[in-house]
Write an enzyme that holds these catalytic residues in place. Structure first.
Site, PDB file in Angstrom:
ATOM      1  N   GLU A   1       0.696  -1.476   0.048  1.00 37.78           N
ATOM      2  CA  GLU A   1       0.062   0.212  -0.013  1.00 37.78           C
ATOM      3  C   GLU A   1       0.708   1.380   0.063  1.00 37.78           C
ATOM      4  O   GLU A   1       2.168   1.272   0.900  1.00 37.78           O
ATOM      5  CB  GLU A   1      -0.913   0.303   0.946  1.00 37.78           C
ATOM      6  CG  GLU A   1      -2.157   0.437   0.773  1.00 37.78           C
ATOM      7  CD  GLU A   1      -2.876  -0.364  -0.047  1.00 37.78           C
ATOM      8  OE1 GLU A   1      -3.011   0.090  -1.124  1.00 37.78           O
ATOM      9  OE2 GLU A   1      -3.373  -1.602   0.650  1.00 37.78           O
TER      10      GLU A   1
ATOM     11  N   ASP B   1       2.873   2.275  -4.759  1.00 41.50           N
ATOM     12  CA  ASP B   1       2.965   2.517  -6.067  1.00 41.50           C
ATOM     13  C   ASP B   1       4.002   3.399  -6.582  1.00 41.50           C
ATOM     14  O   ASP B   1       4.509   3.451  -7.638  1.00 41.50           O
ATOM     15  CB  ASP B   1       1.484   1.974  -7.051  1.00 41.50           C
ATOM     16  CG  ASP B   1       0.854   2.966  -6.046  1.00 41.50           C
ATOM     17  OD1 ASP B   1       0.582   4.170  -5.193  1.00 41.50           O
ATOM     18  OD2 ASP B   1      -1.034   2.515  -6.764  1.00 41.50           O
TER      19      ASP B   1
ATOM     20  N   ASP C   1      -5.083   0.639  -8.803  1.00 40.68           N
ATOM     21  CA  ASP C   1      -6.025   1.056  -9.342  1.00 40.68           C
ATOM     22  C   ASP C   1      -6.354   0.481 -10.367  1.00 40.68           C
ATOM     23  O   ASP C   1      -6.749  -0.040 -10.867  1.00 40.68           O
ATOM     24  CB  ASP C   1      -6.829   2.426  -9.005  1.00 40.68           C
ATOM     25  CG  ASP C   1      -6.303   2.392  -7.569  1.00 40.68           C
ATOM     26  OD1 ASP C   1      -5.809   0.916  -6.579  1.00 40.68           O
ATOM     27  OD2 ASP C   1      -6.757   3.171  -6.764  1.00 40.68           O
TER      28      ASP C   1
HETATM   29  C1  GLA Z   1      -5.147   4.683  -3.677  1.00 38.75           C
HETATM   30  C2  GLA Z   1      -4.385   4.945  -5.417  1.00 38.75           C
HETATM   31  C3  GLA Z   1      -3.341   4.531  -5.341  1.00 38.75           C
HETATM   32  C4  GLA Z   1      -2.657   3.909  -4.479  1.00 38.75           C
HETATM   33  C5  GLA Z   1      -3.458   3.027  -3.348  1.00 38.75           C
HETATM   34  C6  GLA Z   1      -2.544   3.211  -1.963  1.00 38.75           C
HETATM   35  O1  GLA Z   1      -5.723   3.446  -4.229  1.00 38.75           O
HETATM   36  O2  GLA Z   1      -5.645   5.155  -6.225  1.00 38.75           O
HETATM   37  O3  GLA Z   1      -2.184   4.580  -6.398  1.00 38.75           O
HETATM   38  O4  GLA Z   1      -1.720   4.759  -4.098  1.00 38.75           O
HETATM   39  O5  GLA Z   1      -4.228   4.651  -2.482  1.00 38.75           O
HETATM   40  O6  GLA Z   1      -1.966   2.056  -2.084  1.00 38.75           O
END
Ligand code: GLA
Length: 382
Positions: free
Chosen positions: A31, A34, A168
């Site tokens: 988490e 990315d 995502d």
């Molecule tokens: C959100 C963002 C992703 C990622 C998550 C945390 O979902 O859209 O890109 O950074 O938070 O892991």
């Protein structure tokens, strides 16, 4: 959902279109890694956005959202940005397609979804990916799947104010039934991992605190800035550090005095989290779900105390899971509310859910929602 969309489409536009869908996602671990060039380990789920779409021979987009019960029309130039936030996602996808040299002819659309909003399941990525995929197909643009995911990501950056990473939209586009996908967000190399916890006697379940924080996107962007500050400081000593995920823990220690305590803690979390994704993948290859679960608890600790994106309700659910000997539990997604993802032994599954609902309701005065997880396909024709 499909027949409802079909009926509305026919009522509004007097003909039929083609159906496209794309999914929300879970993330087992990895988490806030990315946008730091690290690893993530998501999968698409059986909750999606479904849209019926047809080109309309004009230069206008005409869309109806069943869930918002709202109709919006907009043009395709930069100054035509609509006021409604849901429509901005679709507008952004059109603009980002055009910026990449793709054709976007005017179209009519009706859509609906069952991805819970604000639960950390990426309803916005599902919306972006559905339209990015559909527009690509209907205009014959031939843009590849990765670029479609990036179209969604740039939409968030340029039209919705969230400086998100690629996870995502990647999961929403590349999802495959029964598989999690480990993505290296720096090189964009990815690998499908068949994921069948039930064969080993475990189940995944999401418990939605139903808490949504208003300032989540600015807090998210602030986390990203902290990581960039830390990476920049480390880079002075170690020029090979392109992203924070390239840094070793020791290198972070070297710059402790040069960066704020806050930036230090954020970076400490990220460096640990990148390694945890690899450790979880190794553990799963050995069918060692207990180790994978333990890593999830470590992630929760980091997200709560170092990255500070948890909240009282999520910490409560996490503690309860630990108390009940649930194998793994942590806040999922960006944080600031939403769900915990829980890896639970089959015999504990129902008792845990019952206890979570009962005790959470007694403590916070509203019931959490419970979603079983089914790993499903990503963007496709429907
Ligand atoms: C959100 C963002 C992703 C990622 C998550 C945390 O979902 O859209 O890109 O950074 O938070 O892991």
């Amino acid at each position: 959902m499909k027949s409802l969309i079909q009926k509305k489409f026919n009522e509004l536009f007097g003909n039929d279109g083609e159906f496209f869908k794309s999914a929300g996602r879970i993330n087992l671990i990895g988490e806030h890694t990315d946008y730091n060039g690290g690893y993530v380990f998501p999968g698409a789920i059986d909750k999606c956005i479904l849209a019926e779409i047809a080109l309309n021979g004009s230069e206008k987009v005409k869309v109806f959202s069943i869930d918002c019960d709202e109709y919006v029309e907009f043009g395709l130039n930069e100054e035509d940005k609509p006021d409604q936030s849901w429509a901005c996602y679709i507008f952004g996808v059109c603009r980002e397609t055009i910026k990449r040299g793709g054709k976007v002819a005017g179209f009519n659309a009706v859509f609906a979804g069952n991805v819970p909003l604000g639960a950390g399941l990426s309803s916005s990525a599902a919306l972006e990916s559905t339209f990015a995929y559909a527009i690509n197909e209907l205009n014959g643009n031939g843009i590849d799947l990765f670029e479609l995911a990036k179209i969604g990501q740039s939409t968030e950056h340029n039209y919705c104010g969230v400086k998100c990473g690629i996870m995502d939209q990647f999961a929403s586009c590349f999802g495959k039934a029964g598989c999690l996908i480990r993505l290296n967000c720096k090189t964009l190399e990815y690998k499908y991992f068949p994921f069948d916890p039930e064969a080993a006697g475990y189940k995944l379940v999401l418990i939605d605190s139903c808490v949504k924080h208003e300032l989540a996107s600015s807090a998210y962007n602030k986390r990203r800035e902290s990581c960039e500050n830390a990476a920049a400081a480390i880079r002075k000593n170690h020029p090979e550090v392109e992203f924070l995920s390239d840094a070793k823990r020791l290198w972070l220690e070297e710059v402790r005095q040069e960066i704020s305590q806050e930036d230090f803690l954020r970076a400490e979390y990220v460096i640990g989290e990148v390694q945890r994704v690899l450790d979880v993948c190794d553990a799963l290859e050995r069918n060692d779900y207990e180790t994978a679960g333990e890593m999830m608890y470590q992630t929760h600790f980091g997200m709560s105390h170092l990255y500070e994106v948890s909240c009282e309700e999520l910490d409560f659910l996490n503690k309860l899971a630990r108390k009940m000997d649930v194998s793994g539990s942590r806040v999922m997604g960006g944080g600031f509310g939403g769900c915990t993802i829980n890896l639970v032994k089959e015999e504990l599954y129902q008792p845990f859910i019952d206890a979570a609902v009962e005790q959470f309701t007694a403590r916070f005065g509203h019931a959490p929602k419970v979603y079983p997880v089914v790993i499903s396909d990503g963007a496709c024709r429907a």
